[in-house]
Design an enzyme around this catalytic site. Structure first.
Site, PDB file in Angstrom:
ATOM      1  N   ASP A   1      -4.185 -12.843   1.735  1.00  0.00           N
ATOM      2  CA  ASP A   1      -5.186 -12.169   2.556  1.00  0.00           C
ATOM      3  C   ASP A   1      -4.908 -12.564   4.006  1.00  0.00           C
ATOM      4  O   ASP A   1      -4.973 -13.758   4.340  1.00  0.00           O
ATOM      5  CB  ASP A   1      -6.577 -12.631   2.095  1.00  0.00           C
TER       6      ASP A   1
ATOM      7  N   TYR B   1     -14.647   1.084  10.040  1.00  0.00           N
ATOM      8  CA  TYR B   1     -13.210   1.383  10.110  1.00  0.00           C
ATOM      9  C   TYR B   1     -12.811   1.758  11.543  1.00  0.00           C
ATOM     10  O   TYR B   1     -11.885   1.171  12.108  1.00  0.00           O
ATOM     11  CB  TYR B   1     -12.887   2.525   9.148  1.00  0.00           C
TER      12      TYR B   1
ATOM     13  N   LEU C   1      -0.051  -3.088   8.846  1.00  0.00           N
ATOM     14  CA  LEU C   1      -0.637  -1.933   8.156  1.00  0.00           C
ATOM     15  C   LEU C   1      -1.773  -2.366   7.230  1.00  0.00           C
ATOM     16  O   LEU C   1      -2.284  -1.562   6.450  1.00  0.00           O
ATOM     17  CB  LEU C   1       0.428  -1.189   7.338  1.00  0.00           C
TER      18      LEU C   1
ATOM     19  N   THR D   1      -6.386  -2.865  -1.862  1.00  0.00           N
ATOM     20  CA  THR D   1      -6.304  -1.420  -2.147  1.00  0.00           C
ATOM     21  C   THR D   1      -4.887  -1.002  -2.542  1.00  0.00           C
ATOM     22  O   THR D   1      -4.687   0.115  -2.991  1.00  0.00           O
ATOM     23  CB  THR D   1      -6.744  -0.564  -0.929  1.00  0.00           C
ATOM     24  N   GLY D   2      -3.918  -1.881  -2.339  1.00  0.00           N
ATOM     25  CA  GLY D   2      -2.546  -1.591  -2.748  1.00  0.00           C
ATOM     26  C   GLY D   2      -2.258  -2.221  -4.098  1.00  0.00           C
ATOM     27  O   GLY D   2      -3.161  -2.721  -4.763  1.00  0.00           O
TER      28      GLY D   2
ATOM     29  N   GLY E   1       0.830  -1.210   0.000  1.00  0.00           N
ATOM     30  CA  GLY E   1       0.000   0.000   0.000  1.00  0.00           C
ATOM     31  C   GLY E   1       0.859   1.252   0.000  1.00  0.00           C
ATOM     32  O   GLY E   1       2.092   1.186  -0.101  1.00  0.00           O
TER      33      GLY E   1
HETATM   34  P1  NAD Z   1      -3.509   1.633   1.569  1.00  0.00           P
HETATM   35  O1  NAD Z   1      -4.907   1.270   1.214  1.00  0.00           O
HETATM   36  O2  NAD Z   1      -2.645   2.248   0.508  1.00  0.00           O
HETATM   37  O3  NAD Z   1      -2.727   0.380   2.165  1.00  0.00           O
HETATM   38  C1  NAD Z   1      -3.350  -0.677   2.826  1.00  0.00           C
HETATM   39  C2  NAD Z   1      -2.735  -1.975   2.329  1.00  0.00           C
HETATM   40  O4  NAD Z   1      -3.316  -3.078   3.046  1.00  0.00           O
HETATM   41  C3  NAD Z   1      -3.014  -2.229   0.840  1.00  0.00           C
HETATM   42  O5  NAD Z   1      -1.833  -2.598   0.171  1.00  0.00           O
HETATM   43  C4  NAD Z   1      -4.026  -3.375   0.858  1.00  0.00           C
HETATM   44  O6  NAD Z   1      -3.980  -4.159  -0.304  1.00  0.00           O
HETATM   45  C5  NAD Z   1      -3.603  -4.118   2.120  1.00  0.00           C
HETATM   46  N1  NAD Z   1      -4.671  -4.956   2.681  1.00  0.00           N
HETATM   47  C6  NAD Z   1      -5.946  -4.600   3.006  1.00  0.00           C
HETATM   48  N2  NAD Z   1      -6.632  -5.660   3.465  1.00  0.00           N
HETATM   49  C7  NAD Z   1      -5.768  -6.712   3.456  1.00  0.00           C
HETATM   50  C8  NAD Z   1      -5.886  -8.096   3.796  1.00  0.00           C
HETATM   51  N3  NAD Z   1      -7.036  -8.607   4.273  1.00  0.00           N
HETATM   52  N4  NAD Z   1      -4.802  -8.895   3.667  1.00  0.00           N
HETATM   53  C9  NAD Z   1      -3.620  -8.394   3.194  1.00  0.00           C
HETATM   54  N5  NAD Z   1      -3.464  -7.100   2.833  1.00  0.00           N
HETATM   55  C10 NAD Z   1      -4.530  -6.272   2.968  1.00  0.00           C
HETATM   56  O7  NAD Z   1      -3.613   2.632   2.824  1.00  0.00           O
HETATM   57  P2  NAD Z   1      -2.479   3.413   3.618  1.00  0.00           P
HETATM   58  O8  NAD Z   1      -2.849   4.840   3.622  1.00  0.00           O
HETATM   59  O9  NAD Z   1      -1.132   3.014   3.155  1.00  0.00           O
HETATM   60  O10 NAD Z   1      -2.715   2.873   5.096  1.00  0.00           O
HETATM   61  C11 NAD Z   1      -1.895   1.869   5.673  1.00  0.00           C
HETATM   62  C12 NAD Z   1      -2.316   1.634   7.112  1.00  0.00           C
HETATM   63  O11 NAD Z   1      -2.180   2.835   7.871  1.00  0.00           O
HETATM   64  C13 NAD Z   1      -3.783   1.197   7.248  1.00  0.00           C
HETATM   65  O12 NAD Z   1      -3.881   0.220   8.257  1.00  0.00           O
HETATM   66  C14 NAD Z   1      -4.471   2.464   7.664  1.00  0.00           C
HETATM   67  O13 NAD Z   1      -5.633   2.203   8.427  1.00  0.00           O
HETATM   68  C15 NAD Z   1      -3.404   3.173   8.498  1.00  0.00           C
HETATM   69  N6  NAD Z   1      -3.615   4.628   8.502  1.00  0.00           N
HETATM   70  C16 NAD Z   1      -3.298   5.384   7.410  1.00  0.00           C
HETATM   71  C17 NAD Z   1      -3.525   6.752   7.444  1.00  0.00           C
HETATM   72  C18 NAD Z   1      -3.164   7.653   6.291  1.00  0.00           C
HETATM   73  O14 NAD Z   1      -3.390   8.848   6.374  1.00  0.00           O
HETATM   74  N7  NAD Z   1      -2.569   7.181   5.211  1.00  0.00           N
HETATM   75  C19 NAD Z   1      -4.101   7.357   8.584  1.00  0.00           C
HETATM   76  C20 NAD Z   1      -4.435   6.536   9.653  1.00  0.00           C
HETATM   77  C21 NAD Z   1      -4.172   5.164   9.622  1.00  0.00           C
END
Ligand code: NAD
Ligand code: UDP
Length: 314
Positions: free
Chosen positions: A56, A145, A73, A35-36, A10
Protein backbone atom coordinates in the site's frame (compact mmCIF):
# COMPACT_ATOMS: atom_id res chain seq x y z
CA UNK A 1 15.61 2.43 -17.40
CA UNK A 2 14.43 0.87 -14.15
CA UNK A 3 10.85 2.09 -13.62
CA UNK A 4 8.62 1.82 -10.55
CA UNK A 5 4.97 1.55 -11.61
CA UNK A 6 2.65 2.16 -8.66
CA UNK A 7 -0.75 0.66 -9.48
CA UNK A 8 0.93 -1.58 -12.06
CA UNK A 9 -1.39 -4.52 -11.35
CA UNK A 10 -4.40 -2.49 -12.49
CA UNK A 11 -5.93 -2.15 -15.93
CA UNK A 12 -3.78 0.70 -17.30
CA UNK A 13 -0.74 -0.07 -15.15
CA UNK A 14 -0.45 -3.64 -16.42
CA UNK A 15 -0.56 -2.52 -20.07
CA UNK A 16 2.02 0.15 -19.29
CA UNK A 17 4.22 -2.50 -17.64
CA UNK A 18 3.95 -4.69 -20.74
CA UNK A 19 5.00 -1.77 -22.96
CA UNK A 20 7.97 -0.80 -20.76
CA UNK A 21 9.26 -4.39 -20.63
CA UNK A 22 8.72 -4.80 -24.36
CA UNK A 23 11.05 -1.89 -25.10
CA UNK A 24 13.73 -3.24 -22.74
CA UNK A 25 13.10 -1.33 -19.50
CA UNK A 26 12.99 -3.04 -16.10
CA UNK A 27 9.80 -2.64 -14.06
CA UNK A 28 9.02 -2.85 -10.35
CA UNK A 29 5.25 -2.97 -9.89
CA UNK A 30 4.07 -1.73 -6.50
CA UNK A 31 0.41 -2.49 -5.81
CA UNK A 32 -1.86 -3.47 -2.93
CA UNK A 33 -4.41 -5.11 -5.28
CA UNK A 34 -7.28 -3.07 -3.84
CA UNK A 35 -8.83 -2.71 -7.32
CA UNK A 36 -6.19 -4.48 -9.42
CA UNK A 37 -5.08 -8.09 -9.40
CA UNK A 38 -1.84 -10.10 -9.62
CA UNK A 39 -3.61 -11.96 -12.47
CA UNK A 40 -3.09 -8.86 -14.67
CA UNK A 41 0.70 -9.32 -14.51
CA UNK A 42 0.86 -13.11 -13.98
CA UNK A 43 2.10 -13.55 -17.57
CA UNK A 44 5.21 -11.52 -16.62
CA UNK A 45 6.22 -13.52 -13.55
CA UNK A 46 9.12 -15.28 -15.27
CA UNK A 47 10.36 -12.14 -17.07
CA UNK A 48 13.89 -11.21 -15.86
CA UNK A 49 13.15 -7.49 -15.84
CA UNK A 50 9.94 -7.77 -13.82
CA UNK A 51 9.38 -7.54 -10.07
CA UNK A 52 6.09 -7.41 -8.15
CA UNK A 53 5.90 -5.83 -4.68
CA UNK A 54 2.66 -6.04 -2.69
CA UNK A 55 2.51 -2.70 -0.93
CA UNK A 56 0.00 0.00 0.00
CA UNK A 57 1.78 3.18 -1.14
CA UNK A 58 0.13 5.24 1.61
CA UNK A 59 2.33 3.29 4.09
CA UNK A 60 6.09 3.90 4.36
CA UNK A 61 8.15 1.70 2.03
CA UNK A 62 11.49 1.48 0.27
CA UNK A 63 12.59 0.09 -3.06
CA UNK A 64 16.17 -1.17 -3.24
CA UNK A 65 18.48 -0.37 -6.13
CA UNK A 66 18.62 2.43 -8.70
CA UNK A 67 15.40 3.95 -10.04
CA UNK A 68 15.14 6.10 -13.18
CA UNK A 69 11.41 6.85 -13.15
CA UNK A 70 8.48 6.56 -10.74
CA UNK A 71 5.07 6.36 -12.42
CA UNK A 72 2.07 6.91 -10.14
CA UNK A 73 -1.05 5.14 -11.37
CA UNK A 74 -2.15 3.97 -7.91
CA UNK A 75 -5.74 4.97 -7.16
CA UNK A 76 -9.21 3.53 -7.43
CA UNK A 77 -10.42 4.88 -10.78
CA UNK A 78 -13.96 3.63 -11.37
CA UNK A 79 -16.72 5.75 -9.75
CA UNK A 80 -18.07 2.52 -8.24
CA UNK A 81 -14.70 1.87 -6.55
CA UNK A 82 -13.99 5.36 -5.27
CA UNK A 83 -17.51 5.67 -3.88
CA UNK A 84 -16.88 2.49 -1.88
CA UNK A 85 -13.43 3.74 -0.77
CA UNK A 86 -13.59 7.52 -0.29
CA UNK A 87 -11.00 7.71 2.50
CA UNK A 88 -8.59 5.33 0.75
CA UNK A 89 -8.95 7.37 -2.47
CA UNK A 90 -8.12 10.63 -0.69
CA UNK A 91 -5.23 8.92 1.13
CA UNK A 92 -3.64 7.51 -2.02
CA UNK A 93 -3.99 10.86 -3.81
CA UNK A 94 -2.31 12.71 -0.94
CA UNK A 95 -0.04 10.53 1.24
CA UNK A 96 0.46 7.93 -1.49
CA UNK A 97 1.47 10.54 -4.06
CA UNK A 98 3.78 12.21 -1.52
CA UNK A 99 5.51 8.90 -0.69
CA UNK A 100 6.08 8.28 -4.39
CA UNK A 101 7.38 11.83 -4.95
CA UNK A 102 9.84 11.28 -2.06
CA UNK A 103 10.88 7.97 -3.62
CA UNK A 104 11.61 9.75 -6.91
CA UNK A 105 13.44 12.61 -5.19
CA UNK A 106 15.63 10.26 -3.11
CA UNK A 107 16.50 8.15 -6.16
CA UNK A 108 17.14 11.12 -8.48
CA UNK A 109 14.39 9.77 -10.74
CA UNK A 110 11.74 11.51 -12.80
CA UNK A 111 8.15 11.40 -11.55
CA UNK A 112 5.11 10.68 -13.73
CA UNK A 113 1.65 11.51 -12.36
CA UNK A 114 -1.44 9.84 -13.80
CA UNK A 115 -4.08 12.54 -13.38
CA UNK A 116 -7.49 12.64 -14.98
CA UNK A 117 -10.00 14.55 -17.07
CA UNK A 118 -12.05 14.60 -13.83
CA UNK A 119 -9.97 17.61 -12.73
CA UNK A 120 -12.18 19.53 -15.22
CA UNK A 121 -15.31 18.35 -13.35
CA UNK A 122 -18.55 19.14 -15.19
CA UNK A 123 -16.77 21.37 -17.71
CA UNK A 124 -17.98 24.72 -18.98
CA UNK A 125 -15.20 24.78 -21.60
CA UNK A 126 -15.61 22.30 -24.44
CA UNK A 127 -13.47 20.60 -25.61
CA UNK A 128 -11.28 20.73 -22.51
CA UNK A 129 -7.91 22.45 -22.86
CA UNK A 130 -5.18 22.04 -20.24
CA UNK A 131 -5.46 25.76 -19.41
CA UNK A 132 -9.07 25.31 -18.18
CA UNK A 133 -9.21 25.19 -14.36
CA UNK A 134 -12.35 23.13 -14.19
CA UNK A 135 -15.74 23.10 -12.51
CA UNK A 136 -15.52 20.68 -9.57
CA UNK A 137 -17.89 20.37 -6.62
CA UNK A 138 -15.39 20.20 -3.71
CA UNK A 139 -17.82 18.38 -1.39
CA UNK A 140 -19.83 16.43 -3.97
CA UNK A 141 -20.29 12.72 -4.66
CA UNK A 142 -17.19 12.59 -6.88
CA UNK A 143 -15.07 14.95 -4.79
CA UNK A 144 -13.01 12.21 -3.10
CA UNK A 145 -11.58 11.34 -6.51
CA UNK A 146 -11.57 14.71 -8.29
CA UNK A 147 -10.02 16.59 -5.38
CA UNK A 148 -7.51 13.81 -4.64
CA UNK A 149 -6.25 14.09 -8.22
CA UNK A 150 -6.23 17.90 -8.12
CA UNK A 151 -4.23 17.69 -4.88
CA UNK A 152 -1.85 15.16 -6.48
CA UNK A 153 -1.24 17.62 -9.31
CA UNK A 154 -0.62 20.47 -6.82
CA UNK A 155 1.78 18.30 -4.80
CA UNK A 156 3.62 17.23 -7.95
CA UNK A 157 4.08 20.86 -9.03
CA UNK A 158 5.19 21.86 -5.51
CA UNK A 159 8.00 19.25 -5.66
CA UNK A 160 8.84 20.39 -9.17
CA UNK A 161 9.07 24.06 -8.15
CA UNK A 162 10.72 23.72 -4.72
CA UNK A 163 12.97 20.66 -5.25
CA UNK A 164 13.51 20.91 -9.04
CA UNK A 165 12.15 17.36 -9.35
CA UNK A 166 11.63 16.48 -13.04
CA UNK A 167 7.91 15.69 -13.36
CA UNK A 168 5.41 14.77 -16.07
CA UNK A 169 1.64 15.10 -15.56
CA UNK A 170 -0.85 13.37 -17.84
CA UNK A 171 -4.60 13.97 -17.75
CA UNK A 172 -6.15 10.71 -18.87
CA UNK A 173 -9.55 10.69 -20.60
CA UNK A 174 -11.85 7.61 -20.42
CA UNK A 175 -9.76 4.64 -21.49
CA UNK A 176 -10.98 1.09 -22.12
CA UNK A 177 -9.68 -2.27 -23.27
CA UNK A 178 -8.83 -5.81 -22.18
CA UNK A 179 -8.09 -6.43 -18.46
CA UNK A 180 -10.79 -4.12 -17.14
CA UNK A 181 -12.54 -6.08 -14.40
CA UNK A 182 -15.91 -7.62 -15.30
CA UNK A 183 -17.41 -5.79 -12.29
CA UNK A 184 -15.36 -2.59 -12.83
CA UNK A 185 -18.58 -0.55 -13.09
CA UNK A 186 -17.41 1.85 -15.81
CA UNK A 187 -19.62 2.23 -18.83
CA UNK A 188 -17.66 0.36 -21.52
CA UNK A 189 -17.12 -2.78 -19.44
CA UNK A 190 -20.69 -2.62 -18.08
CA UNK A 191 -22.23 -2.40 -21.57
CA UNK A 192 -20.02 -5.15 -23.03
CA UNK A 193 -20.64 -7.54 -20.13
CA UNK A 194 -24.39 -6.83 -20.24
CA UNK A 195 -24.46 -7.26 -24.03
CA UNK A 196 -22.62 -10.59 -23.87
CA UNK A 197 -24.84 -11.87 -21.07
CA UNK A 198 -27.98 -10.89 -22.96
CA UNK A 199 -28.98 -8.42 -20.24
CA UNK A 200 -30.34 -4.92 -20.97
CA UNK A 201 -27.67 -2.21 -21.14
CA UNK A 202 -28.01 0.20 -18.19
CA UNK A 203 -28.04 3.84 -19.29
CA UNK A 204 -27.79 6.32 -16.42
CA UNK A 205 -29.95 9.41 -17.01
CA UNK A 206 -31.30 9.98 -20.53
CA UNK A 207 -28.05 8.91 -22.22
CA UNK A 208 -27.40 12.32 -23.80
CA UNK A 209 -24.21 12.89 -21.75
CA UNK A 210 -21.01 12.45 -23.75
CA UNK A 211 -17.59 10.88 -23.22
CA UNK A 212 -14.54 10.42 -25.46
CA UNK A 213 -13.15 6.89 -25.33
CA UNK A 214 -9.49 6.03 -25.90
CA UNK A 215 -8.23 2.51 -26.61
CA UNK A 216 -5.64 1.37 -24.07
CA UNK A 217 -2.79 0.86 -26.57
CA UNK A 218 -3.10 4.46 -27.76
CA UNK A 219 -3.22 5.73 -24.18
CA UNK A 220 -0.08 3.84 -23.12
CA UNK A 221 1.78 5.05 -26.23
CA UNK A 222 0.91 8.57 -25.09
CA UNK A 223 2.27 7.86 -21.58
CA UNK A 224 5.61 6.74 -22.99
CA UNK A 225 5.83 9.73 -25.35
CA UNK A 226 5.31 12.04 -22.37
CA UNK A 227 7.67 10.11 -20.06
CA UNK A 228 10.46 10.28 -22.65
CA UNK A 229 9.92 13.97 -23.47
CA UNK A 230 10.95 17.17 -21.69
CA UNK A 231 7.31 18.25 -21.44
CA UNK A 232 6.15 18.81 -17.85
CA UNK A 233 2.46 19.09 -18.68
CA UNK A 234 -0.25 18.69 -17.75
CA UNK A 235 -1.01 17.05 -21.09
CA UNK A 236 -4.39 15.66 -22.13
CA UNK A 237 -4.08 12.13 -23.54
CA UNK A 238 -7.38 10.89 -24.93
CA UNK A 239 -9.33 10.26 -28.11
CA UNK A 240 -11.30 13.32 -29.23
CA UNK A 241 -14.05 11.19 -30.82
CA UNK A 242 -17.12 12.13 -28.72
CA UNK A 243 -20.16 9.89 -28.21
CA UNK A 244 -23.39 10.04 -26.22
CA UNK A 245 -24.05 7.03 -23.98
CA UNK A 246 -27.02 6.24 -26.25
CA UNK A 247 -24.64 6.07 -29.23
CA UNK A 248 -22.21 3.87 -27.28
CA UNK A 249 -25.07 1.55 -26.29
CA UNK A 250 -26.12 1.28 -29.93
CA UNK A 251 -22.64 0.25 -31.10
CA UNK A 252 -22.11 -2.25 -28.25
CA UNK A 253 -25.58 -3.74 -28.86
CA UNK A 254 -24.68 -4.29 -32.51
CA UNK A 255 -21.20 -5.71 -31.85
CA UNK A 256 -22.28 -8.08 -29.07
CA UNK A 257 -25.42 -9.15 -30.97
CA UNK A 258 -27.54 -8.38 -27.91
CA UNK A 259 -31.32 -8.30 -28.30
CA UNK A 260 -32.11 -7.36 -24.68
CA UNK A 261 -32.36 -3.60 -25.34
CA UNK A 262 -31.62 -0.88 -22.81
CA UNK A 263 -32.98 0.24 -19.44
CA UNK A 264 -32.71 3.72 -17.97
CA UNK A 265 -31.44 4.17 -14.41
CA UNK A 266 -30.97 7.33 -12.32
CA UNK A 267 -28.11 9.63 -13.25
CA UNK A 268 -25.51 9.78 -10.44
CA UNK A 269 -24.99 13.19 -8.80
CA UNK A 270 -22.52 15.57 -10.49
CA UNK A 271 -22.13 13.27 -13.51
CA UNK A 272 -20.32 15.44 -16.12
CA UNK A 273 -22.59 16.27 -19.06
CA UNK A 274 -19.87 16.37 -21.68
CA UNK A 275 -16.21 15.47 -22.05
CA UNK A 276 -13.77 15.72 -24.94
CA UNK A 277 -10.04 16.37 -24.87
CA UNK A 278 -8.32 19.10 -26.80
CA UNK A 279 -5.14 17.23 -27.78
CA UNK A 280 -3.26 20.09 -29.45
CA UNK A 281 -0.40 19.95 -26.92
CA UNK A 282 -0.01 16.16 -27.21
CA UNK A 283 -0.04 16.36 -30.99
CA UNK A 284 2.31 19.32 -31.35
CA UNK A 285 4.74 18.69 -28.48
CA UNK A 286 4.74 14.87 -28.24
CA UNK A 287 3.86 13.95 -31.83
CA UNK A 288 1.10 11.78 -30.38
CA UNK A 289 -2.38 11.08 -31.74
CA UNK A 290 -4.77 8.17 -31.18
CA UNK A 291 -4.97 5.59 -33.97
CA UNK A 292 -7.75 3.22 -32.86
CA UNK A 293 -11.33 4.41 -33.35
CA UNK A 294 -14.12 3.38 -30.98
CA UNK A 295 -15.59 0.61 -33.13
CA UNK A 296 -12.17 -0.98 -33.75
CA UNK A 297 -11.25 -0.74 -30.07
CA UNK A 298 -14.53 -2.34 -29.03
CA UNK A 299 -13.98 -5.14 -31.58
CA UNK A 300 -10.65 -5.83 -29.85
CA UNK A 301 -12.09 -5.61 -26.34
CA UNK A 302 -15.26 -7.70 -26.67
CA UNK A 303 -13.40 -11.03 -27.31
CA UNK A 304 -11.44 -10.47 -24.08
CA UNK A 305 -14.63 -10.18 -22.02
CA UNK A 306 -16.21 -13.10 -23.92
CA UNK A 307 -13.20 -15.18 -22.87
CA UNK A 308 -13.43 -14.14 -19.22
CA UNK A 309 -17.18 -14.71 -19.06
CA UNK A 310 -16.74 -18.05 -20.83
CA UNK A 311 -14.20 -19.04 -18.18
CA UNK A 312 -16.51 -17.89 -15.40
CA UNK A 313 -19.45 -19.80 -16.85
CA UNK A 314 -17.38 -22.85 -17.77
P1 NAD B 1 -7.43 0.29 -11.79
O1 NAD B 1 -8.35 0.35 -10.62
O2 NAD B 1 -7.52 -0.90 -12.70
O3 NAD B 1 -5.91 0.45 -11.34
C1 NAD B 1 -5.52 1.13 -10.19
C2 NAD B 1 -4.45 0.31 -9.49
O4 NAD B 1 -3.97 1.03 -8.34
C3 NAD B 1 -4.98 -1.04 -8.98
O5 NAD B 1 -4.11 -2.08 -9.34
C4 NAD B 1 -5.02 -0.85 -7.46
O6 NAD B 1 -4.89 -2.06 -6.76
C5 NAD B 1 -3.85 0.11 -7.26
N1 NAD B 1 -3.94 0.87 -6.00
C6 NAD B 1 -4.98 1.62 -5.54
N2 NAD B 1 -4.69 2.13 -4.33
C7 NAD B 1 -3.43 1.72 -4.03
C8 NAD B 1 -2.57 1.90 -2.90
N3 NAD B 1 -2.94 2.65 -1.84
N4 NAD B 1 -1.34 1.34 -2.92
C9 NAD B 1 -0.93 0.59 -3.99
N5 NAD B 1 -1.72 0.36 -5.07
C10 NAD B 1 -2.95 0.93 -5.08
O7 NAD B 1 -7.71 1.63 -12.63
P2 NAD B 1 -7.09 2.12 -14.02
O8 NAD B 1 -8.22 2.42 -14.91
O9 NAD B 1 -6.02 1.21 -14.48
O10 NAD B 1 -6.46 3.52 -13.59
C11 NAD B 1 -5.07 3.68 -13.36
C12 NAD B 1 -4.77 5.13 -13.05
O11 NAD B 1 -5.15 5.96 -14.16
C13 NAD B 1 -5.53 5.67 -11.83
O12 NAD B 1 -4.68 6.52 -11.10
C14 NAD B 1 -6.66 6.43 -12.45
O13 NAD B 1 -7.10 7.49 -11.61
C15 NAD B 1 -6.04 6.98 -13.74
N6 NAD B 1 -7.07 7.23 -14.75
C16 NAD B 1 -7.65 6.20 -15.44
C17 NAD B 1 -8.63 6.48 -16.38
C18 NAD B 1 -9.29 5.39 -17.20
O14 NAD B 1 -10.15 5.69 -18.01
N7 NAD B 1 -8.92 4.13 -17.08
C19 NAD B 1 -9.05 7.80 -16.61
C20 NAD B 1 -8.45 8.81 -15.87
C21 NAD B 1 -7.44 8.53 -14.95
N1 UDP C 1 -22.86 5.12 -17.33
C1 UDP C 1 -24.02 4.53 -17.85
N2 UDP C 1 -24.23 3.21 -17.58
C2 UDP C 1 -23.36 2.44 -16.87
C3 UDP C 1 -22.19 3.05 -16.35
C4 UDP C 1 -21.98 4.39 -16.60
O1 UDP C 1 -24.82 5.18 -18.52
O2 UDP C 1 -23.63 1.25 -16.69
C5 UDP C 1 -22.63 6.55 -17.65
C6 UDP C 1 -22.17 7.41 -16.48
O3 UDP C 1 -23.29 7.94 -15.78
C7 UDP C 1 -21.36 8.49 -17.19
C8 UDP C 1 -20.75 7.74 -18.38
O4 UDP C 1 -21.53 6.57 -18.55
O5 UDP C 1 -22.22 9.49 -17.67
C9 UDP C 1 -19.28 7.33 -18.15
O6 UDP C 1 -19.23 6.67 -16.89
P1 UDP C 1 -17.90 5.97 -16.35
O7 UDP C 1 -18.21 5.49 -14.98
O8 UDP C 1 -17.43 4.97 -17.35
O9 UDP C 1 -16.81 7.12 -16.34
P2 UDP C 1 -16.81 8.64 -15.84
O10 UDP C 1 -18.19 9.06 -15.41
O11 UDP C 1 -15.84 8.64 -14.71
O12 UDP C 1 -16.37 9.39 -17.02
Amino acid sequence: MRVVVAGGAGFLGSHLTDALLERGDEVVVVDDFVTGSPDNVAHLSSHDGFELVEQDVTRPFEIDGPIDAVMNLASPASPKDYHQMPLETLAVGSTGTRNLLELALGADARFFMASTSEVYGDPHVHPQTESYWGNVNPIGERSMYDEAKRFSEALTFAYHRTCSLPVRVVRIFNTYGPRMQVDDGRVVSNFIVQGLRGEPLTIYGDGSQTRSFCYVEDEVRGFLALLDSDVVGPVNIGNPGEFTMLELAEIVTELTGSDAGIVFEPLPADDPKQRRPDITIATEQLGWAPEVDLRTGLERTIPYFAGVLGDVVG
